[in-house]
Each structure stands twice: as structure tokens, then as C-alpha cells.
Motif scaffolding. Structure first.
Motif, PDB file in Angstrom:
ATOM      1  N   LEU A  12      36.998  46.319  48.401  1.00 26.37           N
ATOM      2  CA  LEU A  12      37.483  45.181  47.857  1.00 26.37           C
ATOM      3  C   LEU A  12      39.112  45.196  47.859  1.00 26.37           C
ATOM      4  CD1 LEU A  12      35.119  43.964  44.976  1.00 26.37           C
ATOM      5  CD2 LEU A  12      35.350  42.823  47.323  1.00 26.37           C
ATOM      6  N   PHE A  13      39.800  44.420  48.325  1.00 26.82           N
ATOM      7  CA  PHE A  13      41.166  44.542  48.599  1.00 26.82           C
ATOM      8  C   PHE A  13      41.696  43.745  47.002  1.00 26.82           C
ATOM      9  CE2 PHE A  13      45.431  42.838  50.565  1.00 26.82           C
ATOM     10  CZ  PHE A  13      46.239  44.074  50.136  1.00 26.82           C
ATOM     11  N   VAL A  14      42.138  44.604  46.142  1.00 27.89           N
ATOM     12  CA  VAL A  14      42.302  44.324  44.585  1.00 27.89           C
ATOM     13  C   VAL A  14      43.752  44.334  44.218  1.00 27.89           C
ATOM     14  CG1 VAL A  14      40.082  44.759  44.031  1.00 27.89           C
ATOM     15  CG2 VAL A  14      41.616  46.456  43.833  1.00 27.89           C
ATOM     16  N   ALA A  15      44.571  45.052  44.970  1.00 33.58           N
ATOM     17  CA  ALA A  15      46.038  45.163  44.659  1.00 33.58           C
ATOM     18  C   ALA A  15      47.040  45.697  45.727  1.00 33.58           C
ATOM     19  CB  ALA A  15      46.210  46.348  43.240  1.00 33.58           C
ATOM     20  N   ILE A  16      48.070  45.569  45.418  1.00 31.66           N
ATOM     21  CA  ILE A  16      49.248  46.007  46.299  1.00 31.66           C
ATOM     22  C   ILE A  16      50.188  46.819  45.204  1.00 31.66           C
ATOM     23  CG2 ILE A  16      48.832  44.454  48.305  1.00 31.66           C
ATOM     24  CD1 ILE A  16      51.188  43.048  47.174  1.00 31.66           C
ATOM     25  N   ILE A  17      50.839  47.599  46.018  1.00 27.47           N
ATOM     26  CA  ILE A  17      52.112  48.448  45.347  1.00 27.47           C
ATOM     27  C   ILE A  17      53.032  48.336  46.288  1.00 27.47           C
ATOM     28  CG2 ILE A  17      53.137  50.655  44.487  1.00 27.47           C
ATOM     29  CD1 ILE A  17      49.932  51.250  43.944  1.00 27.47           C
ATOM     30  N   VAL A  18      54.311  47.798  45.705  1.00 27.66           N
ATOM     31  CA  VAL A  18      55.536  47.690  46.760  1.00 27.66           C
ATOM     32  C   VAL A  18      56.579  48.189  45.805  1.00 27.66           C
ATOM     33  CG1 VAL A  18      57.159  45.918  47.835  1.00 27.66           C
ATOM     34  CG2 VAL A  18      54.521  45.644  47.795  1.00 27.66           C
ATOM     35  N   ALA A  19      57.471  48.789  46.433  1.00 27.19           N
ATOM     36  CA  ALA A  19      58.623  49.384  45.490  1.00 27.19           C
ATOM     37  C   ALA A  19      57.806  50.299  44.299  1.00 27.19           C
ATOM     38  CB  ALA A  19      59.501  48.642  45.253  1.00 27.19           C
ATOM     39  N   ASP A  20      58.352  49.737  43.147  1.00 28.16           N
ATOM     40  CA  ASP A  20      57.719  50.433  41.874  1.00 28.16           C
ATOM     41  C   ASP A  20      57.016  49.216  41.004  1.00 28.16           C
ATOM     42  OD1 ASP A  20      59.716  48.270  41.134  1.00 28.16           O
ATOM     43  OD2 ASP A  20      60.858  49.490  39.711  1.00 28.16           O
ATOM     44  N   ALA A  21      56.605  48.444  41.851  1.00 28.06           N
ATOM     45  CA  ALA A  21      55.716  47.221  41.250  1.00 28.06           C
ATOM     46  C   ALA A  21      54.286  47.579  41.956  1.00 28.06           C
ATOM     47  CB  ALA A  21      56.465  45.827  41.201  1.00 28.06           C
ATOM     48  N   MET A  22      53.074  47.050  40.849  1.00 28.82           N
ATOM     49  CA  MET A  22      51.823  46.908  41.364  1.00 28.82           C
ATOM     50  C   MET A  22      51.499  45.230  40.999  1.00 28.82           C
ATOM     51  SD  MET A  22      48.210  48.786  40.253  1.00 28.82           S
ATOM     52  CE  MET A  22      48.263  47.932  38.688  1.00 28.82           C
ATOM     53  N   TYR A  23      50.813  44.977  41.964  1.00 25.05           N
ATOM     54  CA  TYR A  23      50.275  43.290  41.922  1.00 25.05           C
ATOM     55  C   TYR A  23      49.034  43.368  42.100  1.00 25.05           C
ATOM     56  CZ  TYR A  23      55.227  42.657  42.887  1.00 25.05           C
ATOM     57  OH  TYR A  23      56.755  42.484  43.007  1.00 25.05           O
ATOM     58  N   LEU A  24      48.112  42.519  41.147  1.00 32.00           N
ATOM     59  CA  LEU A  24      46.723  42.799  41.358  1.00 32.00           C
ATOM     60  C   LEU A  24      46.317  41.161  41.657  1.00 32.00           C
ATOM     61  CD1 LEU A  24      45.875  44.042  37.791  1.00 32.00           C
ATOM     62  CD2 LEU A  24      45.633  45.074  40.062  1.00 32.00           C
ATOM     63  N   LYS A  25      45.127  41.256  42.584  1.00 28.13           N
ATOM     64  CA  LYS A  25      44.738  39.976  43.239  1.00 28.13           C
ATOM     65  C   LYS A  25      44.473  39.045  42.049  1.00 28.13           C
ATOM     66  CE  LYS A  25      42.241  38.034  46.670  1.00 28.13           C
ATOM     67  NZ  LYS A  25      42.775  37.475  47.442  1.00 28.13           N
ATOM     68  N   ALA A  26      44.867  37.738  42.245  1.00 31.15           N
ATOM     69  CA  ALA A  26      44.494  36.692  41.672  1.00 31.15           C
ATOM     70  C   ALA A  26      43.889  35.363  42.391  1.00 31.15           C
ATOM     71  CB  ALA A  26      45.770  36.252  40.765  1.00 31.15           C
ATOM     72  N   ASP A  27      43.248  34.526  41.789  1.00 31.20           N
ATOM     73  CA  ASP A  27      42.987  33.149  42.687  1.00 31.20           C
ATOM     74  C   ASP A  27      43.092  32.123  41.603  1.00 31.20           C
ATOM     75  OD1 ASP A  27      40.723  33.396  40.701  1.00 31.20           O
ATOM     76  OD2 ASP A  27      39.288  33.833  42.444  1.00 31.20           O
ATOM     77  N   GLY A  28      42.641  30.835  41.944  1.00 31.82           N
ATOM     78  CA  GLY A  28      42.836  29.807  41.319  1.00 31.82           C
ATOM     79  C   GLY A  28      41.980  29.953  39.694  1.00 31.82           C
ATOM     80  N   GLN A  29      41.166  30.624  39.656  1.00 33.40           N
ATOM     81  CA  GLN A  29      40.242  31.022  38.388  1.00 33.40           C
ATOM     82  C   GLN A  29      41.194  31.842  37.424  1.00 33.40           C
ATOM     83  OE1 GLN A  29      36.060  31.506  38.539  1.00 33.40           O
ATOM     84  NE2 GLN A  29      36.027  30.534  40.409  1.00 33.40           N
ATOM     85  N   SER A  30      42.123  32.697  37.804  1.00 29.54           N
ATOM     86  CA  SER A  30      42.717  33.761  37.111  1.00 29.54           C
ATOM     87  C   SER A  30      44.189  33.759  37.150  1.00 29.54           C
ATOM     88  CB  SER A  30      42.505  35.021  37.554  1.00 29.54           C
ATOM     89  OG  SER A  30      42.711  35.356  38.998  1.00 29.54           O
ATOM     90  N   ARG A  31      44.728  32.917  38.189  1.00 37.38           N
ATOM     91  CA  ARG A  31      46.380  32.722  38.129  1.00 37.38           C
ATOM     92  C   ARG A  31      47.012  32.324  37.061  1.00 37.38           C
ATOM     93  NH1 ARG A  31      46.296  29.746  42.310  1.00 37.38           N
ATOM     94  NH2 ARG A  31      46.441  27.779  41.071  1.00 37.38           N
ATOM     95  N   ASP A  32      46.473  31.520  36.199  1.00 36.65           N
ATOM     96  CA  ASP A  32      47.139  31.063  34.858  1.00 36.65           C
ATOM     97  C   ASP A  32      47.272  32.176  34.071  1.00 36.65           C
ATOM     98  OD1 ASP A  32      47.241  28.466  36.152  1.00 36.65           O
ATOM     99  OD2 ASP A  32      45.428  27.451  35.088  1.00 36.65           O
ATOM    100  N   ARG A  33      46.062  33.170  33.638  1.00 37.55           N
ATOM    101  CA  ARG A  33      46.202  34.009  32.920  1.00 37.55           C
ATOM    102  C   ARG A  33      47.306  35.014  33.237  1.00 37.55           C
ATOM    103  NH1 ARG A  33      40.761  36.733  31.525  1.00 37.55           N
ATOM    104  NH2 ARG A  33      42.176  37.700  30.056  1.00 37.55           N
ATOM    105  N   PHE A  34      47.601  35.490  34.572  1.00 43.13           N
ATOM    106  CA  PHE A  34      48.661  36.267  35.076  1.00 43.13           C
ATOM    107  C   PHE A  34      50.012  35.489  34.590  1.00 43.13           C
ATOM    108  CE2 PHE A  34      45.312  38.052  37.557  1.00 43.13           C
ATOM    109  CZ  PHE A  34      45.520  39.542  37.358  1.00 43.13           C
ATOM    110  N   GLU A  35      50.116  34.087  34.851  1.00 40.18           N
ATOM    111  CA  GLU A  35      51.314  33.414  34.701  1.00 40.18           C
ATOM    112  C   GLU A  35      51.535  33.381  33.140  1.00 40.18           C
ATOM    113  OE1 GLU A  35      52.794  29.745  37.208  1.00 40.18           O
ATOM    114  OE2 GLU A  35      50.615  29.715  37.069  1.00 40.18           O
ATOM    115  N   ALA A  36      50.624  33.124  32.418  1.00 45.29           N
ATOM    116  CA  ALA A  36      50.869  33.037  30.882  1.00 45.29           C
ATOM    117  C   ALA A  36      51.202  34.230  30.447  1.00 45.29           C
ATOM    118  CB  ALA A  36      49.464  32.382  30.286  1.00 45.29           C
TER     119      ALA A  36
END
Length: 90
Positions: A12-36
Motif C-alpha cells: 500500500l502506497f502510504v507516504a512520500i518523503i520529499v526534501a525534509d518533509a513526509m506526506y501521508l496519504k489522504a482521501d475524501g474521508q480523511s483530508r479534512d482531519r489533515f487540513e484541520a
């Protein structure tokens, strides 16, 4: 594609690391939590156009604490599972 590293859990592709940041997979059900929580969406420029992927940063304190990271990682796995199910359906 994004100039970084992809992280997988059981195929399962769950995250990416670019430069010094890690980004986790989100979708319509979880995006609002990341934004908040103040997360930033992964964005990049290609051929002069801005593009974004469904990957978000987590709060800084979660990067330093396994117990604080756990719920964010679970959201990413759940989003990846839903994406895989949608892909398999059609």
C-alpha cells in the motif's frame, strides 16, 4: 514523478518523503482531519503548472512521537486501502 521517496506498507502506497518533509496519504474521508491539524498538501510544478497529490503533512509533534504519529499513519493506511478497493472495482 515527485522527486522523492515512496513508502509502502504491505504493498500500500502510504507516504512520500520529499526534501525534509513526509506526506501521508489522504482521501475524501480523511483530508479534512489533515487540513484541520494544519497539514500542507504535497504540491509540485510540472511544465509550468501547479499540481497536487492526495498526500498531506502531519503536525510537527507527531513527527517526534510514535504515539502521536500512530493515528495519522492509520488514516494513511485506511486511505490507501480505500484507494486500492476503488482501483480493483474499476
Amino acid at each position: 514523478m515527485f522527486g522523492g521517496y515512496g513508502l509502502y506498507i504491505d504493498e500500500l502506497f502510504v507516504a512520500i518523503i520529499v526534501a525534509d518533509a513526509m506526506y501521508l496519504k489522504a482521501d475524501g474521508q480523511s483530508r479534512d482531519r489533515f487540513e484541520a491539524a494544519g497539514g500542507r498538501r504535497f504540491e509540485y510544478t510540472r511544465q509550468g503548472k501547479q499540481h497536487g497529490l492526495a498526500f498531506w503533512t502531519v503536525p510537527a509533534e507527531a513527527m517526534e512521537s510514535p504515539s502521536l504519529m500512530q493515528p495519522w499513519a492509520r488514516l494513511a493506511v485506511e486511505a490507501a486501502l480505500r484507494a486500492r478497493t476503488r482501483s480493483a472495482q474499476g
